[in-house]
Design a protein around this motif. Structure first.
Motif, PDB file in Angstrom:
ATOM      1  N   ASN A 139      30.387  10.893 -28.380  1.00 30.89           N
ATOM      2  CA  ASN A 139      30.511   9.766 -27.839  1.00 30.89           C
ATOM      3  C   ASN A 139      29.478   8.260 -28.642  1.00 30.89           C
ATOM      4  O   ASN A 139      27.988   8.703 -28.491  1.00 30.89           O
ATOM      5  CB  ASN A 139      29.266   9.590 -26.421  1.00 30.89           C
ATOM      6  N   ASN A 161      29.018   4.997 -29.142  1.00 32.85           N
ATOM      7  CA  ASN A 161      28.651   4.407 -28.067  1.00 32.85           C
ATOM      8  C   ASN A 161      27.139   4.855 -27.774  1.00 32.85           C
ATOM      9  O   ASN A 161      26.210   4.054 -27.548  1.00 32.85           O
ATOM     10  CB  ASN A 161      29.356   3.376 -27.238  1.00 32.85           C
ATOM     11  N   LEU A 162      27.413   5.785 -26.712  1.00 29.77           N
ATOM     12  CA  LEU A 162      26.145   6.460 -26.126  1.00 29.77           C
ATOM     13  C   LEU A 162      25.150   6.637 -27.321  1.00 29.77           C
ATOM     14  O   LEU A 162      23.422   6.694 -27.152  1.00 29.77           O
ATOM     15  CB  LEU A 162      26.544   7.502 -25.333  1.00 29.77           C
ATOM     16  N   ARG A 175      24.699   5.414 -29.864  1.00 30.64           N
ATOM     17  CA  ARG A 175      23.831   4.091 -30.686  1.00 30.64           C
ATOM     18  C   ARG A 175      22.921   3.736 -29.512  1.00 30.64           C
ATOM     19  O   ARG A 175      21.977   3.519 -29.824  1.00 30.64           O
ATOM     20  CB  ARG A 175      24.569   2.915 -30.382  1.00 30.64           C
ATOM     21  N   GLU A 176      23.396   3.425 -28.429  1.00 32.58           N
ATOM     22  CA  GLU A 176      22.121   3.216 -27.219  1.00 32.58           C
ATOM     23  C   GLU A 176      21.109   4.082 -27.151  1.00 32.58           C
ATOM     24  O   GLU A 176      19.958   4.325 -26.998  1.00 32.58           O
ATOM     25  CB  GLU A 176      22.864   3.672 -26.552  1.00 32.58           C
ATOM     26  N   GLU A 177      20.765   5.711 -27.978  1.00 29.44           N
ATOM     27  CA  GLU A 177      19.563   6.445 -27.098  1.00 29.44           C
ATOM     28  C   GLU A 177      19.216   6.052 -28.938  1.00 29.44           C
ATOM     29  O   GLU A 177      18.300   7.411 -29.055  1.00 29.44           O
ATOM     30  CB  GLU A 177      20.788   7.877 -26.702  1.00 29.44           C
ATOM     31  N   GLY A 178      20.743   6.242 -30.225  1.00 25.73           N
ATOM     32  CA  GLY A 178      19.271   6.111 -31.166  1.00 25.73           C
ATOM     33  C   GLY A 178      19.710   7.481 -31.744  1.00 25.73           C
ATOM     34  O   GLY A 178      18.446   7.661 -32.645  1.00 25.73           O
ATOM     35  N   THR A 188      29.769  -3.139 -34.615  1.00 30.10           N
ATOM     36  CA  THR A 188      28.565  -4.173 -35.456  1.00 30.10           C
ATOM     37  C   THR A 188      28.291  -4.476 -36.803  1.00 30.10           C
ATOM     38  O   THR A 188      27.744  -5.095 -37.828  1.00 30.10           O
ATOM     39  CB  THR A 188      26.543  -2.903 -35.545  1.00 30.10           C
ATOM     40  N   GLU A 223      35.131  -8.031 -27.128  1.00 28.79           N
ATOM     41  CA  GLU A 223      34.207  -7.362 -26.246  1.00 28.79           C
ATOM     42  C   GLU A 223      35.255  -6.554 -26.355  1.00 28.79           C
ATOM     43  O   GLU A 223      34.551  -5.164 -26.467  1.00 28.79           O
ATOM     44  CB  GLU A 223      33.781  -7.797 -25.216  1.00 28.79           C
TER      45      GLU A 223
END
Length: 367
Positions: free
Chosen positions: A85, A87-88, A90-93, A339, A361
């Motif tokens: 995942n 996207n997850l 990226r969100e969580e680093g 990105t 998007e």
């Protein structure tokens, strides 16, 4: 016992550049046990590359312990969009790395031990390494029911995977590395290793999902430190070498000349994503329009991590054909990454601009 290497001794022990063969053999008698002081996945993978590329392992096997901060590591021939995942992450680093060995995708954190067994190509033996780990586990906790499988995994209680295997075999040297789950965040592991992306068609190596369990859940005394010491003791006894674990800094160029360039290469977009085998995506999503949902179809071919063919289909009354063609053209050649993707600016018409942004998007959401 942990022993920090001095600069002079570590150089003599590890660096095979301009070191007389006789002197090297006298310094390293039968082998070494190493442990990284770094928790950076790229630096630790670079150590594997460096030892594989520069060490003379004839009669001098090496065991390397390393642990990482939260990271997902995919095999050499895998597709990250298919395996995790993103996207997850990226969100969580959470870092993504592509290793040079084959095999499936794994999650690393400080509750997971990585073990790399370096040998000559002739001495390469994965099952022997796993049996050594089993002996170490039985030494610290005889009641553990752990078995090695034909796929070179380790199963706890006949069903829970606590270790997975991958390897790289070179011209004269080889290494076998495996994980050992001690106290890994199991919920986070499951969330990260579940791809939300639909419609991917790929010939990339696919991971085989497994039930996992931490050894600490069976016995709270089985900490990472206890397990590493147990394996080190068993390894030393088997190879008749000093059982001390030598600490190494994988960023020290005086010990590993050129290693930082190896770590830097492992962090590049071209290696992590660009080495993905060619794949295609055939998917769709819906947008709200005048109290109804319209279906948008997306067909993509991705080669070397870049969009090679793009075909976005939308109803003409929602988005004119010429605007769709413009978006298709703008995406071709772009990196398949939210990105990194370059998208042209839509004409200033307010309604078209809004629809363009919605579409952009949505497209980024599947990357």
């Amino acid at each position: 016992m942990l022993i920090p290497f001095s600069m002079k001794n570590c150089f003599q022990l590890l660096c095979n550049h301009q070191v007389p063969a006789a002197g090297f053999k006298q310094t390293v008698k039968n082998g070494l046990i190493l442990q990284s002081v770094s928790n950076d996945v790229y630096q630790n993978l670079a150590v594997e590359d460096w030892i594989h590329d520069h060490m003379n392992l004839e009669g001098k096997p090496i065991l390397f312990f390393w642990r990482n901060s939260p990271s997902v590591v995919i095999g050499r021939h895998q597709n990250p969009w298919q395996e995790c995942n993103l996207n997850l992450m990226r969100e969580e680093g959470v870092k993504l790395a592509r290793r040079r060995s084959g095999g499936g995708t794994v999650y690393h954190d400080m509750g997971n031990i990585n073990l790399t067994f370096f040998t000559t190509k002739k001495k390469y033996d994965r099952m022997e390494n796993l049996k050594l780990i089993l002996r170490a586990l039985n030494a610290v906790q005889p009641q553990l029911d752990v078995q090695a499988t034909k796929r070179f995994d380790l199963l706890l209680d006949g069903q829970f995977k606590i270790s997975g295997t991958a390897s790289k075999i070179g011209r004269t040297t080889a290494y076998h590395h495996c994980t050992l789950l001690c106290s890994t965040d199991g919920a986070f592991l499951s969330s990260l290793l579940k791809s939300p992306y639909q419609g991917i068609r790929s010939n990339a190596t696919a991971s085989i999902p497994s039930l996992v369990k931490n050894l600490l859940e069976k016995d709270p005394t089985l900490t990472c430190e206890v397990l590493m010491n147990a394996v080190a003791t068993e390894y030393a006894a088997y190879h008749q070498i000093d059982h001390h674990i030598h600490l190494i800094n994988p960023t020290d160029e005086t010990l590993f000349p050129g290693i930082n360039s190896k770590a830097k290469e492992l962090q590049t977009w071209e290696w992590i994503y660009g080495k993905t085998p060619k794949f295609s995506i055939n998917t769709s999503f819906h947008v709200l329009y005048e109290q109804s949902h319209l279906e948008i179809k997306v067909f993509l071919d991705i080669k070397n991590g870049r969009i090679e063919i793009c075909n976005i289909e939308a109803p003409d009354h929602w988005l004119p054909l010429e605007i769709r063609d413009k978006l298709n053209s703008s995406l071709i050649g772009s990196k398949f990454c939210p990105t990194e993707t370059t998208m042209l600016t839509c004409p200033q018409d307010h309604k078209l601009h809004s629809k363009w942004n919605i579409l952009c998007e949505k497209i980024k959401g599947i990357m």
